[in-house]
Design an enzyme around this catalytic site. Sequence first.
Site, PDB file in Angstrom:
ATOM      1  N   SER A   1       0.802  -1.228   0.000  1.00 22.86           N
ATOM      2  CA  SER A   1       0.000   0.000   0.000  1.00 22.86           C
ATOM      3  C   SER A   1       0.831   1.274   0.000  1.00 22.86           C
ATOM      4  O   SER A   1       0.312   2.343  -0.271  1.00 22.86           O
ATOM      5  CB  SER A   1      -0.960   0.024   1.191  1.00 22.86           C
ATOM      6  OG  SER A   1      -0.260   0.224   2.395  1.00 22.86           O
TER       7      SER A   1
ATOM      8  N   LYS B   1       0.766   3.964   6.524  1.00 23.70           N
ATOM      9  CA  LYS B   1       0.050   4.989   5.772  1.00 23.70           C
ATOM     10  C   LYS B   1       0.785   6.320   5.888  1.00 23.70           C
ATOM     11  O   LYS B   1       1.734   6.467   6.635  1.00 23.70           O
ATOM     12  CB  LYS B   1      -1.385   5.162   6.300  1.00 23.70           C
ATOM     13  CG  LYS B   1      -2.234   3.912   6.254  1.00 23.70           C
ATOM     14  CD  LYS B   1      -2.528   3.487   4.844  1.00 23.70           C
ATOM     15  CE  LYS B   1      -3.344   2.201   4.817  1.00 23.70           C
ATOM     16  NZ  LYS B   1      -3.398   1.621   3.492  1.00 23.70           N
TER      17      LYS B   1
END
Length: 132
Positions: free
Chosen positions: A19, A55
């Site tokens: 991600s 993230k």
Amino acid sequence: MTLAVRNFFFSPDIVEGSSMEPALHNQEKMFVNKSVDFSRWDIVIIKGQVDNYVKRVIGFPGDKAEMKNDQLLINDKVFKEPYLSHNLKMAQKLGSRLTGDFGPIIVPRHHYFVMGDNRFIQQGQPQWSWIY
């Protein structure tokens, strides 16, 4: 001394998943700063009950965030995301957008707004979340 540094200031971790590519790759080793002071664009690890997530901090409490045609707006100001240039080019070659439109959303009090860098692989999944 090493134990104190590891437990309170820094600790090693391993990235799981894609991600955050191309900034971070699956199984890449990294050191995590355990500071609680975040800056916009910092990469953070979110500890989940089962999994951890890597993230990027995008918004702070009270910020208004919006995505329109692959442009990030925070408090009605366009922000460039240079760390997305590689993935954005890939999406454009495929005739697609990198990030789905959303918002405007207001980041709740005591929360942060985070997103992964590899948004192209997250199509059809939530591309953002809150942390607190």
